[in-house]
Design a protein around this motif. Structure first.
Motif, PDB file in Angstrom:
ATOM      1  N   LEU A  61       0.837  -1.203   0.000  1.00 57.31           N
ATOM      2  CA  LEU A  61       0.000   0.000   0.000  1.00 57.31           C
ATOM      3  C   LEU A  61       0.874   1.255   0.000  1.00 57.31           C
ATOM      4  O   LEU A  61       0.559   2.252  -0.662  1.00 57.31           O
ATOM      5  N   HIS A  62       1.960   1.203   0.738  1.00 57.18           N
ATOM      6  CA  HIS A  62       2.909   2.319   0.763  1.00 57.18           C
ATOM      7  C   HIS A  62       3.432   2.612  -0.645  1.00 57.18           C
ATOM      8  O   HIS A  62       3.498   3.775  -1.077  1.00 57.18           O
ATOM      9  N   ILE A  63       3.773   1.554  -1.385  1.00 53.28           N
ATOM     10  CA  ILE A  63       4.269   1.726  -2.752  1.00 53.28           C
ATOM     11  C   ILE A  63       3.180   2.326  -3.647  1.00 53.28           C
ATOM     12  O   ILE A  63       3.436   3.239  -4.442  1.00 53.28           O
ATOM     13  N   LEU A  64       1.950   1.824  -3.512  1.00 52.20           N
ATOM     14  CA  LEU A  64       0.850   2.335  -4.340  1.00 52.20           C
ATOM     15  C   LEU A  64       0.591   3.809  -4.070  1.00 52.20           C
ATOM     16  O   LEU A  64       0.379   4.599  -5.000  1.00 52.20           O
ATOM     17  N   LEU A  65       0.602   4.183  -2.802  1.00 47.65           N
ATOM     18  CA  LEU A  65       0.262   5.561  -2.443  1.00 47.65           C
ATOM     19  C   LEU A  65       1.330   6.555  -2.878  1.00 47.65           C
ATOM     20  O   LEU A  65       1.060   7.753  -2.972  1.00 47.65           O
ATOM     21  N   ARG A  66       2.525   6.083  -3.148  1.00 47.78           N
ATOM     22  CA  ARG A  66       3.568   6.970  -3.653  1.00 47.78           C
ATOM     23  C   ARG A  66       3.425   7.210  -5.151  1.00 47.78           C
ATOM     24  O   ARG A  66       4.083   8.088  -5.706  1.00 47.78           O
ATOM     25  N   ARG A  67       2.592   6.417  -5.803  1.00 48.83           N
ATOM     26  CA  ARG A  67       2.396   6.606  -7.245  1.00 48.83           C
ATOM     27  C   ARG A  67       1.008   7.137  -7.579  1.00 48.83           C
ATOM     28  O   ARG A  67       0.861   7.968  -8.481  1.00 48.83           O
ATOM     29  N   TYR A  68      -0.026   6.662  -6.878  1.00 48.36           N
ATOM     30  CA  TYR A  68      -1.397   6.974  -7.269  1.00 48.36           C
ATOM     31  C   TYR A  68      -2.114   7.808  -6.214  1.00 48.36           C
ATOM     32  O   TYR A  68      -1.834   7.698  -5.025  1.00 48.36           O
ATOM     33  N   ARG A  69      -3.070   8.595  -6.677  1.00 51.67           N
ATOM     34  CA  ARG A  69      -3.916   9.384  -5.779  1.00 51.67           C
ATOM     35  C   ARG A  69      -5.138   8.541  -5.408  1.00 51.67           C
ATOM     36  O   ARG A  69      -6.186   8.641  -6.046  1.00 51.67           O
TER      37      ARG A  69
END
Length: 361
Positions: free
Chosen positions: A155-163
């Motif tokens: 989730l940390h990785i996703l939140l660094r790319r997507y809003r």
């Protein structure tokens, strides 16, 4: 005959694409999108700018190997508990495989709380932990004590790319909390629909946010996601009905039971004996019909959407087949052919999913 012809056509398309049926090359490429070493794209505005502070306090971004390990954990979790969803993710639009796997892993982690805890207080503590973890992620916390949980790391990785809207994650947790607080049957089918939208609908909504392109109108896509989520949720609750009955639980709504002169007690006994009366079948039929109506609404909207949006909605396909099988067996929800995982053999399911990914739902 037409069904066989359709399968042969899909098979030919698979071979002509050069990918075969294993999807191994495609899957390996998908796996690498989000787990590049020290991945640090431009940070979304939804995250706090305090992340630099937490990093300087001794934390570090995930390494490539840590990212791979976290994704592998999520893959194994989804493959073990939601294999249909795993197969759907394999056909996801380019770059979204890890997103879908992570969202499904988050769903499994929160959905399993009720079954894996012995009392309500313990379950509430576990769900609160997920709330706190999301708060920390959205605040930019990158400390290792948080990221050592593999799903949180992804989730940390996703939140660094997507809003990704935080409230959609919280909707899932809130629905799980309400589910945890009661062992009684839902009071109405409206309550079931709301629960389905807050769980499955929110997850599809989150997945769609990874496709958003500036200046494109996604109104129809998000509306379709809500309808698909309701269909998946209602179907999932129906599929679980024969199994939770042995724990004295049911997801069939009270108002429909009372309308046909039945109650939860007679329903549970009938499910355990695997002898459903016509009135009880009528209740199951009503829930299934509602799910199919939601699917029909989604299908009409998806015709206006790009193909990638249709691929995000592929998880609804096994549920469509389940509902059709349920109708075929006269709503005998305990029939062996009905309670099979998907009604598809593994190869057949892959072919149907590939056909839907190419042709649309």
């Amino acid at each position: 005959c037409m069904a066989k012809m359709r399968i042969l056509l899909v098979f030919a398309a698979c071979l002509s694409s050069g990918k075969g049926l294993g999807l191994r090359t495609h899957l390996n490429r998908q796996r690498t999108v989000l787990v590049s070493p020290r991945f640090a794209p431009q940070q979304p505005s939804s995250l706090s700018t305090s992340s630099s502070t937490s990093t300087s306090a001794g934390s570090q971004l995930l390494t490539k190997e840590q990212g791979k390990d976290a994704l592998k954990y999520c893959e194994n979790l989804v493959r073990r508990h939601e294999n249909e969803q795993f197969l759907c993710a394999m056909l996801a639009p380019e770059g979204t495989y890890a997103v879908l796997i992570t969202l499904r892993a988050f769903n499994i982690e929160t959905a399993s709380v009720r079954e894996s805890t012995t009392n309500q207080t313990t379950g509430q503590i576990r769900l609160q932990w997920w709330r706190d973890a999301l708060d920390r992620l959205y605040a930019g916390d990158e400390t290792q004590d948080l990221l050592k949980q593999p799903v949180v790391a992804m989730l940390h990785i996703l939140l660094r790319r997507y809003r990704l809207p935080k409230e959609l994650f919280l909707d899932v947790i809130s629905a799980r909390e309400r589910d945890l607080e009661t062992t009684e049957a839902p009071q109405s089918i409206t309550q079931l629909i709301d629960y389905s939208e807050k769980t499955q609908g929110s997850l599809l909504d989150l997945a769609l946010h990874t496709l958003i392109v500036h200046d494109h109108d996604y109104t129809a896509a998000f509306e379709a996601a809500r309808h698909c989520g309701r269909c998946i949720g209602l179907s999932t609750l129906l599929r679980a009905t024969p199994f939770v009955a042995y724990r004295g639980l049911t997801y069939l709504p009270n108002d429909l039971l009372m309308d046909v002169g039945e109650n939860v007690g007679t329903l549970l006994q009938a499910l355990q004996d695997k002898k459903l009366t016509p009135p009880l079948k009528a209740v199951i039929h009503e829930v299934a019909k509602t799910a199919l109506n939601e699917l029909e609404s989604a299908s009409s909207l998806l015709k206006k959407c790009p193909r990638d949006v249709n691929k995000i909605m592929l998880p609804v396909l096994p549920h469509k087949h389940y509902l059709q099988t349920l109708n075929e067996y006269d709503y005998e929800i305990c029939h062996p052919k009905v309670i099979e995982p998907s009604g598809f053999a593994p190869l057949s399911l892959r072919l149907h999913l590939r056909w839907a990914a190419w042709r649309g739902l």
